[in-house]
Design an enzyme around this catalytic site. Structure first.
Site, mmCIF file in Angstrom:
data_model
loop_
_atom_site.group_PDB
_atom_site.id
_atom_site.type_symbol
_atom_site.label_atom_id
_atom_site.label_comp_id
_atom_site.label_asym_id
_atom_site.label_seq_id
_atom_site.Cartn_x
_atom_site.Cartn_y
_atom_site.Cartn_z
ATOM 1 N N ILE A 73 13.581 36.377 -36.857
ATOM 2 C CA ILE A 73 14.303 37.467 -35.888
ATOM 3 C C ILE A 73 15.073 38.188 -37.024
ATOM 4 C CG2 ILE A 73 16.130 35.734 -35.511
ATOM 5 C CD1 ILE A 73 16.466 37.455 -32.897
ATOM 6 N N SER A 74 15.053 39.535 -37.221
ATOM 7 C CA SER A 74 15.480 40.456 -38.126
ATOM 8 C C SER A 74 17.226 40.299 -38.072
ATOM 9 C CB SER A 74 15.014 41.595 -37.993
ATOM 10 O OG SER A 74 13.788 41.950 -38.425
ATOM 11 N N LYS A 75 17.883 40.708 -39.060
ATOM 12 C CA LYS A 75 19.242 40.678 -39.141
ATOM 13 C C LYS A 75 19.732 41.864 -38.168
ATOM 14 C CE LYS A 75 21.192 41.421 -42.982
ATOM 15 N NZ LYS A 75 21.461 41.720 -44.292
ATOM 16 N N ARG A 117 21.655 37.926 -27.800
ATOM 17 C CA ARG A 117 20.663 37.446 -29.125
ATOM 18 C C ARG A 117 20.336 35.795 -29.220
ATOM 19 N NH1 ARG A 117 21.160 36.912 -34.773
ATOM 20 N NH2 ARG A 117 19.150 37.682 -35.885
#
Length: 239
Positions: A85-87, A59
């Site tokens: 960017i999502s959790k 990530r």
């Protein structure tokens, strides 16, 4: 990785330099990712293929250098141009909903909202083919820069208006969206094959989004409304 264009639009402001990637031992080690995955498993994530994908995809390669120390925390991070960017926990939840109870790899899947490309890289490990659409040209190009070094052959990046889906690639075994509108666009539903599943946020009441899962069956569409979430708004057009 194949690159395709769809539609025309103005070019959003570019950053003067492409984002740099982390090179420290801590963030380059698999142990950091595995620790994140272990936390997600403790929170209830059970799908083995999704867990393996999260453990494999780095990530920190998808966020700016200034934010790499937070890359494996369970937090959304800005990626520029008003997007995030999502959790990891939200990404994991949506992937699990897409995959649970189904034989893997899935067939062709459409992603609405490429963003920085992280979820597309995860989907590539769960699906035979991924079509990923982004309406912001600058983010589309950033995702291409992020994904190119990974040499992922089954991801196709498309610049275009995701509210209309991508009919040229339909029908899809799955559709997953990273932005929420007032409801699920009918174009997305029409592009699902029978037996396919859609996972997307939708603002079903003012100011409140929920995760929605839609299954296409021979009898029609079956919908489940799940927990509250918060995603960027779904917008039409390109920029």
């Amino acid at each position: 990785m194949a690159l395709r264009g769809a539609g025309e639009g103005g070019t959003a402001p570019r950053r003067p330099h492409p984002p740099e990637h982390a090179s420290g031992v801590g963030l380059d080690s698999a142990a950091v990712r595995h620790a994140m995955v272990q936390r997600l498993a403790q929170q209830g994530l059970r799908h083995e293929a999704v867990l393996h994908a999260l453990a494999a995809v780095e990530r920190h390669r998808f966020v700016d250098t200034a934010l790499v120390a937070q890359a494996y925390e369970d937090t959304a991070l800005p990626i520029g141009w008003g997007q995030t960017i999502s959790k990891p926990s939200v990404v994991a939840r949506m992937l699990e909903l897409l995959c649970e109870g189904r034989a893997l790899p899935l067939g062709r899947v459409l992603e609405i909202g490429t963003g920085c490309g992280y979820q597309a890289a995860l989907l590539a490990r769960l699906c035979q083919e991924v079509y990923s659409m982004e309406r912001l040209r600058a983010l589309h190009e950033r995702a291409r820069e992020n994904l190119r070094p990974l040499r992922i052959p089954n991801v196709h990046l498309i610049f275009g208006d995701g509210t209309a889906g991508f009919p040229a690639g339909a029908p899809y075994a799955g559709i997953i969206a990273a932005a929420g509108g007032d409801d699920i666009p009918s174009a997305w539903l029409q592009q699902l094959t029978v037996g396919a599943r859609l996972v997307a946020p939708a603002e079903l009441e003012p100011g409140r989004q929920h995760l929605v899962v839609v299954e296409r069956t021979e009898r029609g569409y079956e919908r489940r409304v799940l927990e509250s979430v918060w995603f960027v708004p779904l917008k039409s057009g390109t920029a």
